[in-house]
Design an enzyme around this catalytic site. Structure first.
Site, PDB file in Angstrom:
ATOM      1  N   ASP A 110      49.600  67.150  43.510  1.00 54.44           N
ATOM      2  CA  ASP A 110      49.784  67.390  42.083  1.00 54.44           C
ATOM      3  C   ASP A 110      51.231  67.262  41.636  1.00 54.44           C
ATOM      4  O   ASP A 110      51.798  68.182  41.056  1.00 54.44           O
ATOM      5  CB  ASP A 110      49.282  68.791  41.715  1.00 54.44           C
ATOM      6  CG  ASP A 110      47.812  68.773  41.419  1.00 54.44           C
ATOM      7  OD1 ASP A 110      47.404  67.911  40.620  1.00 54.44           O
ATOM      8  OD2 ASP A 110      47.088  69.602  41.983  1.00 54.44           O
ATOM      9  N   ASP A 111      51.830  66.126  41.890  1.00 56.45           N
ATOM     10  CA  ASP A 111      53.187  65.847  41.427  1.00 56.45           C
ATOM     11  C   ASP A 111      54.231  66.759  42.042  1.00 56.45           C
ATOM     12  O   ASP A 111      55.329  66.890  41.509  1.00 56.45           O
ATOM     13  CB  ASP A 111      53.283  65.932  39.904  1.00 56.45           C
ATOM     14  CG  ASP A 111      52.782  64.665  39.265  1.00 56.45           C
ATOM     15  OD1 ASP A 111      52.936  63.604  39.889  1.00 56.45           O
ATOM     16  OD2 ASP A 111      52.237  64.731  38.158  1.00 56.45           O
ATOM     17  N   ALA A 112      53.882  67.406  43.139  1.00 56.07           N
ATOM     18  CA  ALA A 112      54.928  68.124  43.853  1.00 56.07           C
ATOM     19  C   ALA A 112      55.594  67.133  44.795  1.00 56.07           C
ATOM     20  O   ALA A 112      55.020  66.096  45.117  1.00 56.07           O
ATOM     21  CB  ALA A 112      54.334  69.274  44.650  1.00 56.07           C
TER      22      ALA A 112
END
Ligand SMILES: [Zn+2]
Length: 644
Positions: free
Chosen positions: A219-221
């Site tokens: 998740d976009d980490a």
């Protein structure tokens, strides 16, 4: 203009829809026909570019054609100062014309030469990148991105923790972010150098692997290599300026009673570790919350006092500036104001925001130890790991191209040109940079086999790994995190206050409440809305159902206070008449009235009552009581049925 067929305003007999107004710098000169005004505009422009008849090149000739909507038609000429203008090529003469924002929207300017259509276009751009803004021109290969991503980048380019200026030493902005380890991008558009952006670096070149690794890149980490962090990747500082003003406490014209420095009274010697004899802090001192930052002597109390540092983040004293007084600076008045500049170090932390130049932002989720990071056959380990899922829906192909170009640039030691529209379908960047990679002995497509940092085994697929310029954005957890267990509450409602600064809570609003209800989490709902909020005990009368009419009685000697309902109680002096009436109703009149002493209670103001004993305690949110009070002030009574 009059020679070209404009009727002067004095000579105009009729004006209306069929006539075009002619204005210079907003002043009406005269009128002419629409057809003629277009003719005049073209003639003027030709003369202007050719340099004939003394028409200046920066004249703006705005011809607005007649239409059923939009601007009022006419010929609007501007020649004033300080207008924004830009150069384009004028086709009839092949020379430079300078156009302004008003006329530009009514002109036909082709972007590239092959695009020119005869009798339509009058101008052509000198370079196709001229249609992009400064910010948009800094995005490499923006022609390979989905357009919303380029717009996101234009937003984020402004939020980078970059280099805000070259005179930082002399500045005293309230808050300033600065990237200490800025680099010039390996992949950059040619305008990057024209703008002189190397004086203001706002990012770092990072080795980026696109791989789903350890789940910490969900998740976009993004996972940051701990060693990269320790080498200074994205390291930044924040500058804060605070004013210490001794004249704040006295009114204008009063004599100065507070002086920077130490008095002859007793004061703690520790103050001298931070503060010099002049009462001002040493430059370079490390200060934490509560540490003294300036000392002054107060004549009135005869005491030496200190101002303390009151930010939660520790800082270093960067500079101390003495500020003079505007009102009487001529007669050398005593120093009353200093501004102290703090330097707060900001190493990248878990929760800090980063972004590439393609609208691909992400949050650091872990600083992963180098030994556990994957490595390539040449021993390269990524600085950043991002998840492949960041790409399919966003279609930022430009980032892949940048990665490829950056890798090839590193291997050959060259800065790569990433200007948009340099490549086409026949001559693709994948081939151009692929050949470079191949020449350096690397995979043509930018993939490489990687080995697991944990087990040392080769990963089953080749991983896309390259060099991408990453920006550190100035949204940092340190400025945002919010925690609360118990803390300050609103005095009126007894509910937790809001706001990060005040140690408040995060509101469970109506929509959140609906979500709890929808999930059937009744206990969680009660916990958030009552127990962790304004939980109170309140007395209530079971007979009349009121929480406002209950009160505690004055305890008798040797006894305890009791809760009684004043509304349901009868005044002691009225008891006899009331009881008599009841008896008269029932028929037997002559019996003696006896009231047990334990039924009588006092309200603390010397009045005695009987009855009102049927009370109990309920747990309610405090605001309910407040609502009841507000409503009763409006003459509305709330009644509660309490059972059992
Ligand atoms: Zn009552």
């Amino acid at each position: 203009l009059f020679e070209l067929g404009v009727t002067p305003i004095e000579a105009c007999s009729q004006i209306g829809q069929n006539y075009a107004v002619v204005q210079i710098d907003g002043e009406i000169i005269g009128y002419t026909s629409h057809k003629n005004s277009a003719q005049i505009a073209n003639t003027l422009r030709f003369w202007k570019v050719a340099g004939k008849n003394g028409i200046p090149l920066d004249l703006e000739i705005g011809y607005v054609p007649p239409s059923t909507k939009g601007q009022y038609p006419g010929l609007f000429i501007f020649g004033g100062h300080s207008r924004m203008m830009r150069p384009v090529k004028y086709l009839p003469l092949g020379k430079e014309d300078i156009v302004g924002p008003f006329e530009q929207v009514y002109m036909n300017i082709a972007v590239t030469a092959p695009e020119i259509v005869n009798d339509v276009h009058t101008h052509v751009e000198f370079s196709p990148t001229n249609i992009l803004s400064i910010l948009a021109n800094l995005t490499p290969f923006s022609d390979y991105n989905q357009s919303p991503r380029n717009m996101y980048q234009c937003q984020m380019g402004k939020q980078t923790m970059g280099t805000p200026g070259v005179g930082l030493v002399h500045r005293s902005d309230n808050k300033l972010y600065r990237l200490q380890s800025g680099q010039t991008p390996i992949v950059k558009a040619n305008l990057y150098d024209d703008y002189g952006m190397d004086n203001f670096p706002n990012g770092t070149n990072a080795v980026v692997a696109v791989i789903s690794y350890t789940c910490y890149d969900m998740d976009d980490a993004m996972i940051i290599n701990k060693s990269a962090d320790e080498r200074g990747f994205g390291y930044g500082t924040m500058y804060k300026v605070e004013k210490v003003d001794l004249s704040m406490n006295r009114s204008r014209g009063d004599p100065i009673t507070q002086h920077f420095g130490f008095g002859s009274d007793e004061w703690p010697q520790e103050w001298l570790t931070n503060i010099d004899e002049d009462g001002l802090p040493y430059v370079g001192t490390f200060v934490q919350e509560g540490d003294p930052i300036a000392a002054f002597y107060d004549e009135i109390s005869g005491k030496t006092k200190v101002k303390t540092y009151h930010h939660s983040e520790p800082a270093y004293i960067e500079a101390v500036n003495l500020i003079g007084d505007d009102s009487n600076s001529l007669n050398n008045s005593e120093l009353q104001t200093v501004s102290i500049k703090y330097r707060i170090t900001r190493t990248p932390q878990i929760g800090d925001k980063f972004s590439s130049r393609h609208g691909q932002k992400g949050v650091c989720s872990r600083k992963w130890p180098t030994i556990d990071m994957p490595f390539s056959e040449t021993g390269i380990q990524p600085d950043i790991i991002i998840n492949p899922h960041a790409f399919p829906s966003r279609m930022t192909i430009g980032m892949f191209v940048e990665s490829l170009a950056g890798k090839a640039g590193c291997l050959h030691g060259i800065a790569q040109d990433a200007t948009p529209w340099r490549f086409n379908e026949e001559d693709t960047p994948a081939d151009y940079f692929g050949e470079q990679l191949k020449a350096a002995g690397y995979n043509y497509h930018g993939n490489e086999p990687l080995y697991s940092g944990a087990t040392g085994e080769e990963l089953r697929v080749d991983i896309y790994i390259g060099v991408v310029y990453y920006q550190r954005l100035r949204h940092m957890v340190n400025d945002k995190y919010q925690v609360r267990s118990t803390g300050p509450v609103n005095a009126l409602t007894m509910q937790p206050v809001k706001g990060r600064k005040r140690g408040g809570g995060i509101r469970i609003g109506e929509m959140e409440r609906d979500a709890f209800i929808g999930h059937g989490t009744a206990y969680l709902l009660q916990d958030r809305l009552l127990n962790c909020s304004d939980y109170t005990h309140s007395a209530i009368c079971k007979d009349c159902g009121s929480i406002l009419t209950t009160q505690s009685s004055v305890p008798r000697i040797g006894g305890k206070s009791t809760v009684r309902c004043r509304r349901c109680a009868i005044k002691f002096e009225d008891v006899k008449s009331v009881l008599n009436k009841q008896k008269a109703a029932s028929g037997d009149e002559n019996e003696d009235i006896y009231i047990d002493d334990s039924y009588i209670w006092e309200d603390g103001q010397g009045k005695k009552f009987v009855g009102g004993v049927n009370t109990t305690t309920v747990a309610i949110p405090f605001v309910l009581k407040y609502l009841d009070s507000e409503l009763s002030a409006m003459g509305i009574r709330l009644k509660y049925n309490v059972e059992p």
